[in-house]
Structures are given as structure tokens and as C-alpha cells.
Design a protein around this motif. Structure first.
Motif, PDB file in Angstrom:
ATOM      1  N   PHE A   1       0.863  -1.187   0.000  1.00 28.18           N
ATOM      2  CA  PHE A   1       0.000   0.000   0.000  1.00 28.18           C
ATOM      3  C   PHE A   1       0.904   1.244   0.000  1.00 28.18           C
ATOM      4  O   PHE A   1       1.115   1.886   1.034  1.00 28.18           O
TER       5      PHE A   1
ATOM      6  N   THR B   1       0.752   4.340  -1.389  1.00 28.20           N
ATOM      7  CA  THR B   1       0.189   5.664  -1.068  1.00 28.20           C
ATOM      8  C   THR B   1      -0.061   5.788   0.425  1.00 28.20           C
ATOM      9  O   THR B   1       0.219   6.823   1.040  1.00 28.20           O
ATOM     10  N   LEU B   2      -0.595   4.728   1.018  1.00 27.22           N
ATOM     11  CA  LEU B   2      -0.838   4.725   2.463  1.00 27.22           C
ATOM     12  C   LEU B   2       0.472   4.872   3.223  1.00 27.22           C
ATOM     13  O   LEU B   2       0.527   5.591   4.231  1.00 27.22           O
TER      14      LEU B   2
ATOM     15  N   THR C   1       1.538  -1.701   5.910  1.00 33.96           N
ATOM     16  CA  THR C   1       1.370  -1.456   4.473  1.00 33.96           C
ATOM     17  C   THR C   1       1.881  -2.599   3.592  1.00 33.96           C
ATOM     18  O   THR C   1       1.754  -2.528   2.382  1.00 33.96           O
TER      19      THR C   1
ATOM     20  N   LYS D   1      -9.710  -0.041   6.189  1.00 33.59           N
ATOM     21  CA  LYS D   1     -10.342   0.822   5.190  1.00 33.59           C
ATOM     22  C   LYS D   1      -9.586   0.771   3.868  1.00 33.59           C
ATOM     23  O   LYS D   1     -10.198   0.698   2.793  1.00 33.59           O
ATOM     24  N   GLU D   2      -8.253   0.796   3.921  1.00 30.81           N
ATOM     25  CA  GLU D   2      -7.460   0.773   2.690  1.00 30.81           C
ATOM     26  C   GLU D   2      -7.646  -0.536   1.943  1.00 30.81           C
ATOM     27  O   GLU D   2      -7.713  -0.559   0.708  1.00 30.81           O
TER      28      GLU D   2
ATOM     29  N   ARG E   1      -9.360  -0.915  -1.829  1.00 31.52           N
ATOM     30  CA  ARG E   1      -8.702  -1.672  -2.907  1.00 31.52           C
ATOM     31  C   ARG E   1      -9.594  -2.807  -3.395  1.00 31.52           C
ATOM     32  O   ARG E   1      -9.574  -3.160  -4.583  1.00 31.52           O
TER      33      ARG E   1
ATOM     34  N   THR F   1     -12.920   6.266   0.137  1.00 33.79           N
ATOM     35  CA  THR F   1     -12.622   7.010   1.359  1.00 33.79           C
ATOM     36  C   THR F   1     -13.215   8.408   1.272  1.00 33.79           C
ATOM     37  O   THR F   1     -12.896   9.173   0.351  1.00 33.79           O
TER      38      THR F   1
ATOM     39  N   THR G   1     -12.547  10.563   6.249  1.00 36.90           N
ATOM     40  CA  THR G   1     -11.542   9.494   6.375  1.00 36.90           C
ATOM     41  C   THR G   1     -12.153   8.118   6.642  1.00 36.90           C
ATOM     42  O   THR G   1     -11.435   7.192   6.986  1.00 36.90           O
TER      43      THR G   1
END
Length: 379
Positions: A29, A31-32, A57, A140-141, A145, A151, A155
Motif C-alpha cells: 500500500f 500511497t498509504l 502497508t 479501510k485501505e 482496494r 474514502t 476518512t
């Protein structure tokens, strides 16, 4: 073979009461990872996060054999039927919607475990690792995906069907399921949640300063910072403001799962009885809820602050008792502050009496704050 297995898993998810399911890759992940580094630098983290940034991540750090992730969502109620009224002399607090009914961690783990067992029956070599909220991965991420939703600026995950009133969790597995496509949707020009957040915890660009978020603040165990005491109102655990104002949540209210149904008197409890509730009573009444995980101390502190915000004169005797007899300095101090805000003469005399016997510096400081209300009355 795995396409057919994927369909079997989707069908089984419906059978066992999962409202939405999606599949995601185990790619890093990226970007996260950058966002978490920025949060760390800005000191926006709550301190409740588990694991390092790498672990949070990189799915294969948690399960080297990982080939895909299954993400699930269960919708929860947003409306309280037969809600008891908070009236003068009989004030009530409130738990946020995510704490209604049985602890969602238990509910989601149960559904994921059932799904995992089904997977092993269909494919004996299957391995899986379950996470719900308290795991390293950002639920959440993973859900984004996996195509469950997007999101929001608040948030949180927003799904097309259920809005943001969903619990989410995931299962890392060694089965190489084909990933689903993320949704191409966002909040557009809407900025209601950012503009309405009571403490300004939502940062433009979809970031949250957890240190200012009421949902986080209600779970801390120390004194609540002065600038947030009025802002928590009568909240005992959590905050729903950024969800309630969201247009995507308009008309969203689902009662699919009996274990999520709230007891109105438990999720909107009377405040005064909370001040003397025993550990046993607290566990029996609130133990099954997610909002009990930090114990009774934060709930009692928030109840004291709520009574102060109501300026409930009928709570003065209870607050005096807490200030003079509670073994915890933070409770004694917060009760003294509350007595000052309520402003009764009996409270003033009691604070002065308590000062003479108090030895804890933090409690003494709060007593002085309480007395300052009498020296220079404030709203």
C-alpha cells in the motif's frame, strides 16, 4: 479453479450474513505508506495503531505466503428506536453508533472465521489470517482496494449501498483470488464533514488529526484537555458528527443483524448512576459493547464532563462524593472542575474543603480551575 472458488466464497458470504465482500491484491500500500509517514511527522496518530509502518502497508510482512485479501463489510443500524429522552434532572449520555449492540470485533471475527473454515473445506491447502480493526493492516485501505467503497473526506469508508454505517474486516489468504476493481467515486465538492467537525480534527485532503478527534479523546484515560471539554457535549464514547452530516448517509439505516441491535437504555444511559457504578455492574451492563474496551474510567470522566456541560444541579451531591472519596485523582479532579462549572454554592464549599485534604497535584490544579468559575464566572 480459483474463479469458481471465488464465486463459491461470495455465495457462502451471503449465506452466513456478510453484506458485502471484495477481493484485493497483496501489493504494498504505497500511497498509504507515504500518508502514514506524514501522519507520524505531524503527530496526528492516536497511539492505538498496531505495528510498524512497514507491517501496516505490506501484507506479506504479516503472512509470507499471502496471495490475496478478502475484505468484508456488515451494515449496522443508524437510528435508535424508542430512544429515551434526556430531561432536566435525569440527563443521559450517548455511545456512538459503532458501539451499539455486541462488540463488532466479535461479530466480524465470527463471520470471517466461518468464511475461513469454508475456504479450507473447499481447498484444504488454504491458509488465512484474520484481522478486524486491531490488526496491523488498515481495514479501510483494504476495503477500498477490494472495491467495497471509497474514502470520504471524513476518512471513513463510504459504500454505495450502506453509506459509511458499516463494520469492516479482512482475511489474508494464500489463495490467488482475482482482485476486484476499486470504485471511481469521491465526495466531489461536498465539505460538510470537514466544516462541521466540532474540533477541526479533519484536515483538508482527507487526513485526520486523531489527537483532536472526539472519538479518540473520549477513549483516553487521563484528564481531557480543557479546550475539548465543552465540545464533547454528552458523548461518553465516540463521535458520529462527520457521519451524520454526510449526504451519502441520508436514509441509510439497516437492521440486518440481531446482535447489532442496541438497547436504548444502555447506549443512552443515565449519567448520574455511572458515577458510582461498580466494576462488576459496568462489565455486566457495558461489557458486551465495543465502547467498554477502555474500562469504566474514561466513561465516568466523560459522564462527569457531560453533567457539567448540562450544568445539572441535581448532580452536585454525587460529584461532591466523587471529588472527596474516589481513589483516582483524575476522577476527583474532574469532579471538582465540574462542580465549578455547575456553579452551586455547595459545590464551592466542598471544593475548598477537599483542597485541604488533597495531596495530588493534578487534582489540586483541577480544584483551582473549579474555584476560578466562582471568581470570574464563565459561560
Amino acid at each position: 479453479m480459483f474463479d469458481e472458488l471465488k464465486q463459491d466464497v461470495i455465495e457462502q458470504s451471503r449465506v452466513i450474513g456478510i453484506d458485502k465482500i471484495g477481493f484485493a491484491s497483496v501489493d504494498v500500500f504505497s500511497t498509504l505508506k507515504e500518508r502514514l509517514k506524514q501522519q507520524q511527522e505531524n503527530q496526528y496518530q492516536s497511539g492505538f495503531e498496531k505495528g510498524t509502518i512497514e507491517e501496516r502497508t505490506t501484507p506479506r510482512k504479516l503472512m509470507p505466503e499471502a496471495q490475496s485479501i478478502i475484505s468484508i463489510a456488515l451494515a449496522y443500524p443508524s437510528k435508535l428506536e424508542n430512544a429515551p429522552r434526556s430531561t432536566k434532572g435525569d440527563r443521559r449520555g450517548q455511545f456512538c453508533r459503532a458501539s451499539w449492540g455486541t462488540d463488532y470485533h466479535d461479530i466480524l471475527r465470527d463471520r470471517l472465521e466461518q468464511l475461513g473454515q469454508f475456504l479450507k473445506e473447499k481447498h484444504p491447502d488454504a491458509q488465512y489470517k484474520i484481522m478486524v480493526d486491531t490488526g496491523e493492516l488498515a481495514d479501510k485501505e483494504v476495503a477500498v482496494r477490494a472495491g467495497l467503497g471509497f474514502t470520504g473526506k471524513n476518512t471513513v469508508l463510504i459504500t454505495p449501498e450502506f453509506g459509511s454505517y458499516v463494520y469492516i474486516g479482512e482475511m489474508i489468504t494464500n489463495i490467488p483470488f482475482e482482485p476486484d476493481q476499486p470504485l471511481e467515486e469521491d465526495c466531489g465538492d461536498c465539505n460538510l464533514c470537514v466544516d462541521t467537525c466540532p474540533t477541526g480534527a479533519l484536515i483538508q485532503g482527507g487526513q485526520l488529526n486523531a489527537q483532536k478527534c472526539i472519538a479518540f479523546l473520549t477513549q483516553t484515560k487521563d484528564y481531557l484537555p480543557d479546550e475539548y471539554r465543552a465540545k464533547i457535549g454528552n458523548r461518553l464514547y465516540g463521535c458520529d458528527t462527520c457521519q451524520v452530516v454526510c449526504p451519502k448517509n441520508k436514509g441509510k439505516n439497516f437492521h440486518f443483524h440481531e446482535e447489532m441491535e442496541p438497547d436504548p437504555d444502555v447506549v443512552k444511559p443515565r449519567l448520574k448512576p455511572l458515577l458510582r457504578i461498580s466494576n462488576r455492574e459496568f462489565k455486566e451492563t457495558f461489557g458486551p459493547m465495543a465502547g467498554s474496551w477502555r474500562g469504566k474510567k474514561p466513561i465516568q470522566r466523560n459522564a462527569i464532563i457531560a453533567l457539567a456541560n448540562y450544568k445539572d444541579q441535581t448532580a452536585v451531591d454525587e460529584l461532591i462524593h466523587g471529588m472527596k472519596h474516589d481513589p483516582r485523582p483524575m476522577i476527583r479532579g474532574t469532579a471538582a472542575w465540574a462542580l465549578g462549572k455547575i456553579g452551586s454554592e455547595a459545590g464551592k464549599v466542598a471544593i475548598q474543603e477537599a483542597q485541604e485534604k488533597e495531596s495530588d497535584e493534578s487534582a489540586l490544579a483541577e480544584m483551582e480551575k473549579g474555584l476560578n468559575y466562582f471568581r470570574a464566572p464563565q459561560s
